[in-house]
Design a protein around this motif. Structure first.
Motif, PDB file in Angstrom:
ATOM      1  N   ALA A   1      -4.386   3.993  -2.695  1.00  0.00           N
ATOM      2  CA  ALA A   1      -3.780   2.741  -2.227  1.00  0.00           C
ATOM      3  C   ALA A   1      -4.798   1.860  -1.508  1.00  0.00           C
ATOM      4  O   ALA A   1      -4.446   0.786  -0.998  1.00  0.00           O
ATOM      5  N   GLY A   2      -6.042   2.321  -1.463  1.00  0.00           N
ATOM      6  CA  GLY A   2      -7.102   1.519  -0.852  1.00  0.00           C
ATOM      7  C   GLY A   2      -7.244   1.693   0.644  1.00  0.00           C
ATOM      8  O   GLY A   2      -7.870   0.866   1.308  1.00  0.00           O
ATOM      9  N   SER A   3      -6.688   2.774   1.192  1.00  0.00           N
ATOM     10  CA  SER A   3      -6.780   3.013   2.633  1.00  0.00           C
ATOM     11  C   SER A   3      -7.096   4.484   2.892  1.00  0.00           C
ATOM     12  O   SER A   3      -6.184   5.290   3.101  1.00  0.00           O
ATOM     13  N   PRO A   4      -8.371   4.859   2.868  1.00  0.00           N
ATOM     14  CA  PRO A   4      -8.757   6.253   3.092  1.00  0.00           C
ATOM     15  C   PRO A   4      -8.265   6.758   4.452  1.00  0.00           C
ATOM     16  O   PRO A   4      -8.288   6.016   5.432  1.00  0.00           O
ATOM     17  N   ILE A   5      -7.813   8.011   4.489  1.00  0.00           N
ATOM     18  CA  ILE A   5      -7.332   8.624   5.724  1.00  0.00           C
ATOM     19  C   ILE A   5      -8.022   9.973   5.910  1.00  0.00           C
ATOM     20  O   ILE A   5      -8.658  10.482   4.978  1.00  0.00           O
ATOM     21  N   PRO A   6      -7.923  10.577   7.101  1.00  0.00           N
ATOM     22  CA  PRO A   6      -8.548  11.891   7.322  1.00  0.00           C
ATOM     23  C   PRO A   6      -8.082  12.923   6.293  1.00  0.00           C
ATOM     24  O   PRO A   6      -6.980  12.823   5.746  1.00  0.00           O
ATOM     25  N   ARG A   7      -8.900  13.930   6.080  1.00  0.00           N
ATOM     26  CA  ARG A   7      -8.646  14.903   5.010  1.00  0.00           C
ATOM     27  C   ARG A   7      -7.552  15.913   5.340  1.00  0.00           C
ATOM     28  O   ARG A   7      -6.751  16.277   4.457  1.00  0.00           O
ATOM     29  N   THR A   8      -7.486  16.414   6.562  1.00  0.00           N
ATOM     30  CA  THR A   8      -6.562  17.505   6.862  1.00  0.00           C
ATOM     31  C   THR A   8      -5.296  17.015   7.565  1.00  0.00           C
ATOM     32  O   THR A   8      -5.277  15.941   8.167  1.00  0.00           O
ATOM     33  N   SER A   9      -4.243  17.823   7.511  1.00  0.00           N
ATOM     34  CA  SER A   9      -2.982  17.448   8.157  1.00  0.00           C
ATOM     35  C   SER A   9      -3.140  17.347   9.666  1.00  0.00           C
ATOM     36  O   SER A   9      -2.541  16.486  10.312  1.00  0.00           O
ATOM     37  N   GLN A  10      -3.967  18.213  10.244  1.00  0.00           N
ATOM     38  CA  GLN A  10      -4.184  18.163  11.695  1.00  0.00           C
ATOM     39  C   GLN A  10      -4.950  16.905  12.088  1.00  0.00           C
ATOM     40  O   GLN A  10      -4.636  16.263  13.092  1.00  0.00           O
ATOM     41  N   GLN A  11      -5.941  16.525  11.295  1.00  0.00           N
ATOM     42  CA  GLN A  11      -6.676  15.285  11.569  1.00  0.00           C
ATOM     43  C   GLN A  11      -5.781  14.072  11.361  1.00  0.00           C
ATOM     44  O   GLN A  11      -5.872  13.093  12.109  1.00  0.00           O
ATOM     45  N   GLN A  12      -4.930  14.133  10.362  1.00  0.00           N
ATOM     46  CA  GLN A  12      -4.001  13.031  10.116  1.00  0.00           C
ATOM     47  C   GLN A  12      -3.051  12.877  11.306  1.00  0.00           C
ATOM     48  O   GLN A  12      -2.749  11.751  11.726  1.00  0.00           O
ATOM     49  N   TRP A  13      -2.607  13.979  11.856  1.00  0.00           N
ATOM     50  CA  TRP A  13      -1.722  13.943  13.020  1.00  0.00           C
ATOM     51  C   TRP A  13      -2.448  13.410  14.256  1.00  0.00           C
ATOM     52  O   TRP A  13      -1.897  12.645  15.044  1.00  0.00           O
ATOM     53  N   GLN A  14      -3.696  13.793  14.407  1.00  0.00           N
ATOM     54  CA  GLN A  14      -4.456  13.415  15.593  1.00  0.00           C
ATOM     55  C   GLN A  14      -4.968  11.975  15.539  1.00  0.00           C
ATOM     56  O   GLN A  14      -5.023  11.295  16.565  1.00  0.00           O
ATOM     57  N   GLN A  15      -5.315  11.499  14.360  1.00  0.00           N
ATOM     58  CA  GLN A  15      -6.047  10.233  14.266  1.00  0.00           C
ATOM     59  C   GLN A  15      -5.231   9.034  13.782  1.00  0.00           C
ATOM     60  O   GLN A  15      -5.618   7.893  14.026  1.00  0.00           O
TER      61      GLN A  15
ATOM     62  N   GLN B   1       0.834  -1.203   0.000  1.00  0.00           N
ATOM     63  CA  GLN B   1       0.000   0.000   0.000  1.00  0.00           C
ATOM     64  C   GLN B   1       0.868   1.252   0.000  1.00  0.00           C
ATOM     65  O   GLN B   1       0.568   2.230  -0.693  1.00  0.00           O
ATOM     66  N   GLY B   2       1.945   1.234   0.791  1.00  0.00           N
ATOM     67  CA  GLY B   2       2.851   2.376   0.843  1.00  0.00           C
ATOM     68  C   GLY B   2       3.458   2.671  -0.519  1.00  0.00           C
ATOM     69  O   GLY B   2       3.585   3.829  -0.921  1.00  0.00           O
ATOM     70  N   LYS B   3       3.823   1.623  -1.248  1.00  0.00           N
ATOM     71  CA  LYS B   3       4.388   1.791  -2.589  1.00  0.00           C
ATOM     72  C   LYS B   3       3.366   2.444  -3.523  1.00  0.00           C
ATOM     73  O   LYS B   3       3.712   3.316  -4.327  1.00  0.00           O
ATOM     74  N   LYS B   4       2.100   2.006  -3.415  1.00  0.00           N
ATOM     75  CA  LYS B   4       1.057   2.577  -4.265  1.00  0.00           C
ATOM     76  C   LYS B   4       0.846   4.060  -3.944  1.00  0.00           C
ATOM     77  O   LYS B   4       0.651   4.876  -4.847  1.00  0.00           O
ATOM     78  N   ALA B   5       0.891   4.395  -2.646  1.00  0.00           N
ATOM     79  CA  ALA B   5       0.725   5.796  -2.242  1.00  0.00           C
ATOM     80  C   ALA B   5       1.860   6.651  -2.783  1.00  0.00           C
ATOM     81  O   ALA B   5       1.639   7.763  -3.275  1.00  0.00           O
TER      82      ALA B   5
END
Length: 361
Positions: free
Chosen positions: A286-300, A247-251
């Protein structure tokens, strides 16, 4: 540059210098570089801006674009909330329509029971049974009476529950409308702040001569290189040996394929991106949805030590988590820097690292 324009930027630089010194006591400007010799044909009144003043402009621009990035995060978060709240309102509306239909049906059934009682002369079923001369009919009727009473109680209870549900749905819908309105205001406020910061930065840049813009770009590169060199000199890269997952490679493949596309705040592709729009879309691909914002990505998202990071991980920058990039390996990131720039590769240590998070963990 005309004398009026030069006077305007000179005043601006004076303010920038004063603000910089007051806001960050002890901050040292870069050592002044030799003043370039004016080119042939240049105006006699044109004087090259001292390097320390140009460095102050660079710091001011960096501050403005960082504030715009933080506001962009707030805008994106408000947008995401608005989408969820709108979807919840649609679901509540469906429940209200369904509840009203159920209540109407229950009322019809209650009306039918009332009309049946009226046709029987208004006497309750118990009275009719008491007047019966047939014992078996009395016993059979008694059972029907009990069933009828149970059904009537059930009907009344169902009507009560449905009415209560409708009232609750209405309250929930009202609360969602208020949240949606608050989100709309937050989104509008963030948009206004973004546009103001970017306009101020663009105005400041527009007052520079072309030669000064080139020197400014060089100062930006030098600042990034200095930070990256210090990061590498710490020996941190010697400890980083993680291998990318599939998945990391696809991203990484997705993000690097976007190199050269313009930055645009609030954008998630496919033609333009902001920093978190790029990382979120890379991981969605890569098939793994993540939070939209950088702050949410950091928090979640799950956090990992810098020494343990691997290609595909996200590096969060600055104390307010206002910027994010995707690590591609060998001390390099791919990111969407800021307005006026395009998606590009850069040194992972070229900005202050807040931490590393791992999607798909």
């Amino acid at each position: 540059m005309g004398t009026g324009k030069r006077g305007l930027i000179a005043s601006g630089v004076t303010v920038v210098c004063a603000v910089t010194v007051l806001a960050a006591p002890g901050t040292a400007f870069a050592s002044p570089a030799p003043t370039p010799t004016p080119t042939a044909g240049a105006s006699a009144s044109s004087t090259a801006m001292p390097t320390k003043d140009l460095e102050a402009v660079r710091e001011r621009l960096d501050k403005l674009y960082r504030e715009a990035a933080a506001a962009t995060d707030a805008y994106n978060a408000a947008e995401e909330k608005a989408q969820k709240q709108s979807a919840e309102l649609v679901e509540l509306a469906k429940k209200i329509v369904q509840g009203k239909e159920e209540l109407a049906e229950l009322k019809d059934r209650a009306g039918a029971a009332a009309r049946a009682q009226y046709r029987s002369g208004g006497l309750p079923d118990e009275a009719h049974l008491m007047l019966s001369d047939d014992p078996q009919e009395f016993l059979d009727g008694a059972g029907r009476v009990l069933q009828g009473q149970h059904a009537t109680k059930g009907l009344i209870a169902a009507m009560t529950r449905t009415q209560q549900d409708l009232e609750q749905y209405a309250e929930d819908a009202s609360a969602q409308w208020k949240k949606l309105e608050a989100g709309r205001k937050a989104k509008a406020s963030a948009k206004k702040k973004i546009e103001k910061r970017i306009a101020t930065a663009e105005e400041l840049e527009s007052q520079l001569e072309e030669s000064e813009k080139k020197r400014l770009a060089e100062l930006e590169k030098q600042a990034a290189l200095k930070a990256q060199t210090a990061w590498l000199d710490s020996g941190v890269l010697d400890e980083i040996s993680g291998k990318a997952t599939e998945q990391g490679k696809k991203a990484v493949e997705y993000a690097t394929a976007q190199i050269g596309k313009p930055y645009e705040w609030g954008a998630e592709g496919p033609k333009t991106y902001d920093c978190s729009g790029l990382t979120s879309q890379a991981w969605a691909s890569a098939g793994s949805p993540i939070p939209r914002t950088s702050q949410q990505q950091w928090q979640q998202l799950s956090r990992v030590d810098v020494k343990d990071m691997r290609p595909g991980d996200l590096i969060i920058y600055f104390d307010d988590a206002s910027h994010v990039a995707l690590y591609v390996g060998d001390g390099t990131i791919v990111h969407a820097p800021r307005p006026g720039r395009t998606v590009t590769l850069a040194g992972a240590g070229s900005m202050p690292i807040l931490g590393v998070v791992r999607p798909g963990a």
